[in-house]
Design an enzyme around this catalytic site. Structure first.
Site: not given
Ligand code: EPU
Length: 378
Positions: A201, A278, A374
């Protein structure tokens, strides 16, 4: 890197030759987004409500807003003078209030085969293409490789920024290069895979803060898809789904269908229940901390990493901390996947931050693990 000239033969004359094509597959959340894009004027507007452009549906106005449908629009000199935010599909964004600057909404269309060699095809997409539609289009053309990333919300241009990943594949593995506009240098520049510093990520775009400060805007991305295809079905949930469907030798389309079904079962469609997928990263801890946690919590899911650290499942930690299906006002953690923060309706950025902080505090108290969000905050 910024001074490199585009290598001849691979990069098109920027923005030319890309054919805007759409292959609808009936996914309402993305179709809605596209409709919004298509109906918007291309000239700048003031005080634009961004709630339709972020998948958490949070309120917040942009002082100025412009839709970008061709790379050349980015070269307008007045854009470089303003405080900018580059917006893609808004699926990884928390609006915390109004934005006192210019939002450039990336809607550059087009997808095409750039070149082909003995080993691979090279496929280019405009940054504004819907990611899922693009993946399904590559499959329809007979160019597999991205199927494990089916149904991820957002745009193609945003995909490399957080190196989107799911079901055993990260986009960096299929990435070849991209073209971006540098507002400071007033020039397009190419970024190769080796420049991207892809990690879980993460990428150079996040590491350098370019995704927040509007320094550059990605205009198109090229993917390298090997001609020899082997199914990537090692992820347990995926192999179980294929087994349940009695599929021993899956085609790329079988894998896409299985992943679409898995995602639809446990991830809420942002067009119906606003969310950003998420909400936290899966945390990485050192071996000693993982061992200590395992002694206390024998069911702890853990994924050893090549660097010796251990990745934990944030969704499991959040569920064990009592947050699955729990809300603080309009914002809570989804009942079918505790890692997904949802807006039950009418939430503001402050509501999101309140629930986020409460979840982080409870996970920290129980497991001594820090959860990092995130999405980005604007
Ligand atoms: N789990 C729970 N409770 C929950 C959710 C998960 O106990 O409420 C447990 C599961 O049983 C499993 C483990 O946590 O043992 C991992 O869960 P899952 O396989 O659902 O994946 P994840 O770690 O929650 C990650 C990505 C997803 C991606 C899936 C599949 C991150 C932050 N998330 O989720 O990506 O789709 O794996 O590869 O890495 C996204 O980034 O937006 C996203 C959806």
């Amino acid at each position: 890197m910024l001074s490199k000239a585009p290598p001849a033969g691979v990069y098109p004359k920027i923005g030319m030759g890309l054919t805007p094509l759409r292959f609808a597959d009936g996914k309402p959340s993305q179709a809605d987004n596209d409709k919004i894009n298509e109906n918007l004027p291309m000239h700048p507007r003031n005080h634009v409500d961004l709630s339709p452009f972020n998948t958490l549906a949070l309120p917040g106005k942009a002082a100025a807003y412009q839709k970008i449908t061709a790379p050349e629009q980015l070269a307008a000199p007045d854009l470089a003078k303003q405080n900018r935010f580059i917006l893609g599909g808004g699926s990884n964004l928390v609006m915390t209030g109004d934005f006192d600057g210019l939002v450039l909404h990336m809607a550059i269309p087009g997808k095409r085969l750039v070149k082909e060699d003995a080993e691979a095809v090279y496929i280019e997409s405009g940054a504004g293409e819907n990611w899922h539609d693009f993946v399904q289009w590559t499959l329809q053309q007979g160019w597999p490789g991205l199927e494990n990333l089916s149904l991820i919300p957002g745009t193609v241009g945003a995909a490399p920024i957080q190196n989107i990943g799911a079901y055993g594949l990260e986009v960096g593995e299929c990435f070849h290069s991209l073209t971006a506009w540098d507002f400071e240098k007033q020039a397009f520049f190419p970024v190769d895979r080796s420049d991207c510093r892809f990690a879980y990520r993460d990428s150079i775009f996040k590491q350098e803060g370019w995704h927040l400060n509007g320094r550059m805007a990605i205009t198109s991305v090229i993917f390298r898809l090997p001609k020899i295809w082997t199914p990537n079905n090692r992820y347990a949930e995926l192999s179980n789904e294929l087994a349940a469907r009695d599929i021993a030798a899956p085609t790329p389309q079988d894998i896409a269908s299985a992943i679409i079904a898995i995602r639809q079962r446990k991830l809420p469609d942002p067009a119906i229940i606003p969310n950003t997928g998420s909400f936290f990263h899966n945390p990485l801890v050192d071996q000693a901390q993982a061992d200590a946690l395992l002694a206390k919590f024998p069911a702890l899911p853990r994924y050893p990493q090549p660097d010796g650290r251990v990745k934990l499942a944030a969704g499991w930690l959040i569920e064990q901390a009592g947050w699955k299906g729990k809300y603080l006002g309009p914002v809570g953690m989804y009942e079918k996947q505790a890692l997904v923060l949802i807006n039950r309706g009418g939430a503001t950025g402050a509501d999101v931050q309140r629930t986020m902080a409460a979840v982080q505090a409870d996970v920290k108290a129980k497991f001594a693990v820090d959860l990092t969000p995130e999405p980005i905050f604007l």
